[in-house]
Scaffold this motif. Structure first.
Motif, PDB file in Angstrom:
ATOM      1  N   HIS A  84      -2.764  15.447 -11.735  1.00 21.79           N
ATOM      2  CA  HIS A  84      -4.083  15.948 -12.127  1.00 21.79           C
ATOM      3  C   HIS A  84      -5.176  14.878 -12.131  1.00 21.79           C
ATOM      4  N   LEU A  85      -4.833  13.630 -12.402  1.00 23.09           N
ATOM      5  CA  LEU A  85      -5.856  12.592 -12.471  1.00 23.09           C
ATOM      6  C   LEU A  85      -6.038  11.853 -11.154  1.00 23.09           C
ATOM      7  N   LEU A  86      -4.943  11.645 -10.410  1.00 20.19           N
ATOM      8  CA  LEU A  86      -5.051  10.878  -9.168  1.00 20.19           C
ATOM      9  C   LEU A  86      -5.971  11.535  -8.144  1.00 20.19           C
ATOM     10  N   PRO A  87      -5.948  12.870  -7.945  1.00 18.03           N
ATOM     11  CA  PRO A  87      -6.899  13.459  -6.988  1.00 18.03           C
ATOM     12  C   PRO A  87      -8.353  13.277  -7.398  1.00 18.03           C
ATOM     13  N   VAL A  88      -8.628  13.182  -8.694  1.00 23.63           N
ATOM     14  CA  VAL A  88     -10.009  12.972  -9.139  1.00 23.63           C
ATOM     15  C   VAL A  88     -10.454  11.550  -8.840  1.00 23.63           C
ATOM     16  N   LEU A  89      -9.551  10.595  -9.029  1.00 20.79           N
ATOM     17  CA  LEU A  89      -9.899   9.195  -8.789  1.00 20.79           C
ATOM     18  C   LEU A  89      -9.917   8.867  -7.302  1.00 20.79           C
ATOM     19  N   LEU A  90      -9.002   9.457  -6.532  1.00 23.57           N
ATOM     20  CA  LEU A  90      -8.903   9.175  -5.097  1.00 23.57           C
ATOM     21  C   LEU A  90      -8.911  10.488  -4.321  1.00 23.57           C
ATOM     22  N   PRO A  91     -10.056  11.056  -4.072  1.00 22.00           N
ATOM     23  CA  PRO A  91     -10.101  12.325  -3.331  1.00 22.00           C
ATOM     24  C   PRO A  91      -9.779  12.121  -1.848  1.00 22.00           C
ATOM     25  N   HIS A  92      -8.550  12.454  -1.486  1.00 16.00           N
ATOM     26  CA  HIS A  92      -8.089  12.293  -0.118  1.00 16.00           C
ATOM     27  C   HIS A  92      -7.025  13.357   0.150  1.00 16.00           C
ATOM     28  N   PRO A  93      -6.939  13.896   1.370  1.00 13.74           N
ATOM     29  CA  PRO A  93      -5.914  14.921   1.639  1.00 13.74           C
ATOM     30  C   PRO A  93      -4.485  14.452   1.379  1.00 13.74           C
ATOM     31  N   ALA A  94      -4.187  13.196   1.709  1.00 11.63           N
ATOM     32  CA  ALA A  94      -2.834  12.682   1.454  1.00 11.63           C
ATOM     33  C   ALA A  94      -2.547  12.617  -0.038  1.00 11.63           C
ATOM     34  N   VAL A  95      -3.563  12.203  -0.803  1.00 15.52           N
ATOM     35  CA  VAL A  95      -3.405  12.170  -2.252  1.00 15.52           C
ATOM     36  C   VAL A  95      -3.223  13.584  -2.800  1.00 15.52           C
ATOM     37  N   MET A  97      -1.691  16.040  -1.291  1.00 20.09           N
ATOM     38  CA  MET A  97      -0.304  16.427  -1.047  1.00 20.09           C
ATOM     39  C   MET A  97       0.627  15.801  -2.074  1.00 20.09           C
ATOM     40  N   VAL A  98       0.410  14.532  -2.381  1.00 24.91           N
ATOM     41  CA  VAL A  98       1.228  13.862  -3.401  1.00 24.91           C
ATOM     42  C   VAL A  98       1.050  14.537  -4.754  1.00 24.91           C
ATOM     43  N   ALA A  99      -0.205  14.919  -5.072  1.00 29.06           N
ATOM     44  CA  ALA A  99      -0.468  15.575  -6.350  1.00 29.06           C
ATOM     45  C   ALA A  99       0.215  16.945  -6.426  1.00 29.06           C
ATOM     46  N   THR A 100       0.244  17.668  -5.311  1.00 24.34           N
ATOM     47  CA  THR A 100       0.916  18.973  -5.301  1.00 24.34           C
ATOM     48  C   THR A 100       2.417  18.822  -5.527  1.00 24.34           C
ATOM     49  N   LEU A 101       3.025  17.839  -4.867  1.00 31.20           N
ATOM     50  CA  LEU A 101       4.450  17.578  -5.082  1.00 31.20           C
ATOM     51  C   LEU A 101       4.724  17.159  -6.522  1.00 31.20           C
ATOM     52  N   ALA A 102       3.826  16.337  -7.087  1.00 32.51           N
ATOM     53  CA  ALA A 102       4.016  15.900  -8.469  1.00 32.51           C
ATOM     54  C   ALA A 102       3.896  17.068  -9.442  1.00 32.51           C
ATOM     55  N   ALA A 103       3.011  18.034  -9.133  1.00 35.10           N
ATOM     56  CA  ALA A 103       2.858  19.194 -10.012  1.00 35.10           C
ATOM     57  C   ALA A 103       4.138  20.011 -10.073  1.00 35.10           C
ATOM     58  N   TYR A 104       4.837  20.134  -8.944  1.00 34.58           N
ATOM     59  CA  TYR A 104       6.112  20.848  -8.953  1.00 34.58           C
ATOM     60  C   TYR A 104       7.220  19.993  -9.544  1.00 34.58           C
ATOM     61  N   LEU A 105       7.124  18.685  -9.384  1.00 37.13           N
ATOM     62  CA  LEU A 105       8.149  17.809  -9.948  1.00 37.13           C
ATOM     63  C   LEU A 105       8.142  17.863 -11.474  1.00 37.13           C
ATOM     64  N   VAL A 106       6.976  18.050 -12.078  1.00 35.23           N
ATOM     65  CA  VAL A 106       6.907  18.175 -13.535  1.00 35.23           C
ATOM     66  C   VAL A 106       7.729  19.370 -14.002  1.00 35.23           C
ATOM     67  N   ARG A 107       7.702  20.450 -13.243  1.00 33.80           N
ATOM     68  CA  ARG A 107       8.481  21.631 -13.611  1.00 33.80           C
ATOM     69  C   ARG A 107       9.982  21.322 -13.591  1.00 33.80           C
ATOM     70  N   PHE A 108      10.418  20.588 -12.581  1.00 39.03           N
ATOM     71  CA  PHE A 108      11.837  20.241 -12.509  1.00 39.03           C
ATOM     72  C   PHE A 108      12.238  19.304 -13.653  1.00 39.03           C
ATOM     73  N   VAL A 109      11.331  18.425 -14.058  1.00 40.47           N
ATOM     74  CA  VAL A 109      11.613  17.542 -15.197  1.00 40.47           C
ATOM     75  C   VAL A 109      11.790  18.365 -16.465  1.00 40.47           C
ATOM     76  N   ALA A 110      10.935  19.376 -16.654  1.00 40.64           N
ATOM     77  CA  ALA A 110      11.035  20.224 -17.839  1.00 40.64           C
ATOM     78  C   ALA A 110      12.354  20.997 -17.856  1.00 40.64           C
ATOM     79  N   ILE A 111      12.750  21.527 -16.705  1.00 40.10           N
ATOM     80  CA  ILE A 111      14.023  22.251 -16.634  1.00 40.10           C
ATOM     81  C   ILE A 111      15.192  21.294 -16.807  1.00 40.10           C
ATOM     82  N   GLY A 112      15.081  20.104 -16.241  1.00 39.72           N
ATOM     83  CA  GLY A 112      16.165  19.136 -16.339  1.00 39.72           C
ATOM     84  C   GLY A 112      16.440  18.697 -17.763  1.00 39.72           C
ATOM     85  N   GLY A 113      15.411  18.650 -18.614  1.00 44.08           N
ATOM     86  CA  GLY A 113      15.630  18.275 -20.006  1.00 44.08           C
ATOM     87  C   GLY A 113      16.536  19.252 -20.727  1.00 44.08           C
TER      88      GLY A 113
END
Length: 246
Positions: A84-95, A97-113
Motif C-alpha cells: 500500500h505504501l510503496l506504490p505511493v512513494l514509487l509510482p511505476h508499473p513494475a512497482v 505488480m510487486v504491490a499486487t503480489l504483496a497484497a495477496y501474500l498478506v492473505r497467505f500470511v494470515a491463513i498460515g498463522g
C-alpha cells in the motif's frame, strides 16, 4: 532411512510438540483453517486479514509460540507496507505488480498463522482420528495424514542437504550467486532422492498401520469436543462480526 527410524523420529516429534493452555479438538483447528481460508481468499477478503491475524496470534499465544506471535503481525505489516505504501512513494508499473503480489501474500500470511497452529499441535494420528470421527471421505483423510507427515520430514531433509553443502564449501548465498544452476542442481538432486526414499518409508508405514484398510480402525484416544472448542469458535465469530460491523 528405515521405517523404524521414521517411527522413532515421529515419536520424538510427537513428544516435542508443545502443550497448549487450551487444547482444541483437531476438528476445530481444521474448521478454523478452512473458514479462514474461505473468508480471506474471497473477493472482498482483504478486510478480514486483520481478524485472521488476530486469531493466528491468539492461537500462537495459547500454544506458547512467542516468536510466531510476534512474527505474524510484523511480517504482515511489512508486506502490507509494500502493498500500500510503496506504490505511493514509487509510482511505476513494475512497482504496481510487486504491490499486487504483496497484497495477496498478506492473505497467505494470515491463513498460515492459523494453519501453523494445526500443524504444530496436531499429530497425524490425532488428525486422522478426528477426520474419521467427522465422517470425512477417506481420500481427504489419507491425503491430510500423509501431508502432515511428509512435509516436516522433507523440510528436515532439505535442511540436512543444505548443511552438508555448507560443510563441503558449496552452499550458502555466495555459492548460489556465483554458480546458480550448479547450486540448484547440487541441492535438488539429493533432495529428490531423499524425498523418494522417505515416500517409500511412509508408504510402508501407512500399510502397516492399516491406513488403506476397508475396516474402520479404532482410536485409543477418541477425539472429543470440549468447552475450549466452543470458546475458539465464538472468538472467531466475534472477530468476523467485528470486521463486518467495522
Amino acid at each position: 532411512m528405515s521405517t523404524g527410524a521414521m517411527a522413532s523420529r515421529g515419536r520424538a516429534a510427537t513428544a516435542a510438540r508443545p502443550s497448549p493452555l487450551l487444547r482444541l479438538d483437531p476438528r476445530t483447528k481444521a474448521l478454523l483453517v478452512l473458514a479462514t481460508s474461505l473468508v480471506v481468499m474471497a473477493p472482498q477478503g482483504a478486510s478480514f486479514v486483520p481478524a485472521a491475524l488476530v486469531l493466528g496470534v491468539l492461537l500462537a499465544l495459547n500454544e506458547g509460540a512467542w516468536v510466531r506471535a510476534l512474527a505474524l503481525p510484523a511480517g504482515a505489516a511489512a508486506i502490507g507496507a509494500v502493498a500500500h505504501l510503496l506504490p505511493v512513494l514509487l509510482p511505476h508499473p513494475a512497482v504496481g505488480m510487486v504491490a499486487t503480489l504483496a497484497a495477496y501474500l498478506v492473505r497467505f500470511v494470515a491463513i498460515g498463522g492459523v494453519a501453523l497452529h494445526l500443524i504444530s499441535t496436531t499429530s497425524p494420528t490425532e488428525l486422522t482420528a478426528a477426520l474419521r470421527a467427522a465422517r470425512v471421505p477417506r481420500a481427504i483423510t489419507v491425503s491430510a495424514a500423509v501431508m502432515l507427515r511428509f512435509l516436516p520430514t522433507i523440510f528436515a531433509e532439505a535442511r540436512a542437504v543444505y548443511d552438508a553443502m555448507r560443510l563441503r564449501g558449496i552452499g550458502g548465498w555466495r555459492g548460489m550467486l556465483r554458480h546458480p544452476v550448479l547450486g540448484i542442481e547440487r541441492f535438488t538432486v539429493p533432495l529428490i532422492a531423499s524425498s523418494l526414499r522417505v515416500a517409500e518409508d511412509l508408504s510402508a508405514s501407512a500399510l502397516l498401520r492399516g491406513l488403506g484398510s476397508p475396516s474402520r480402525p479404532s482410536s485409543m484416544r477418541p477425539p472429543r469436543l470440549a468447552a475450549a472448542d466452543g470458546a475458539a469458535v465464538l472468538v472467531a465469530l466475534a472477530l468476523g462480526t467485528a470486521t463486518v460491523l467495522w
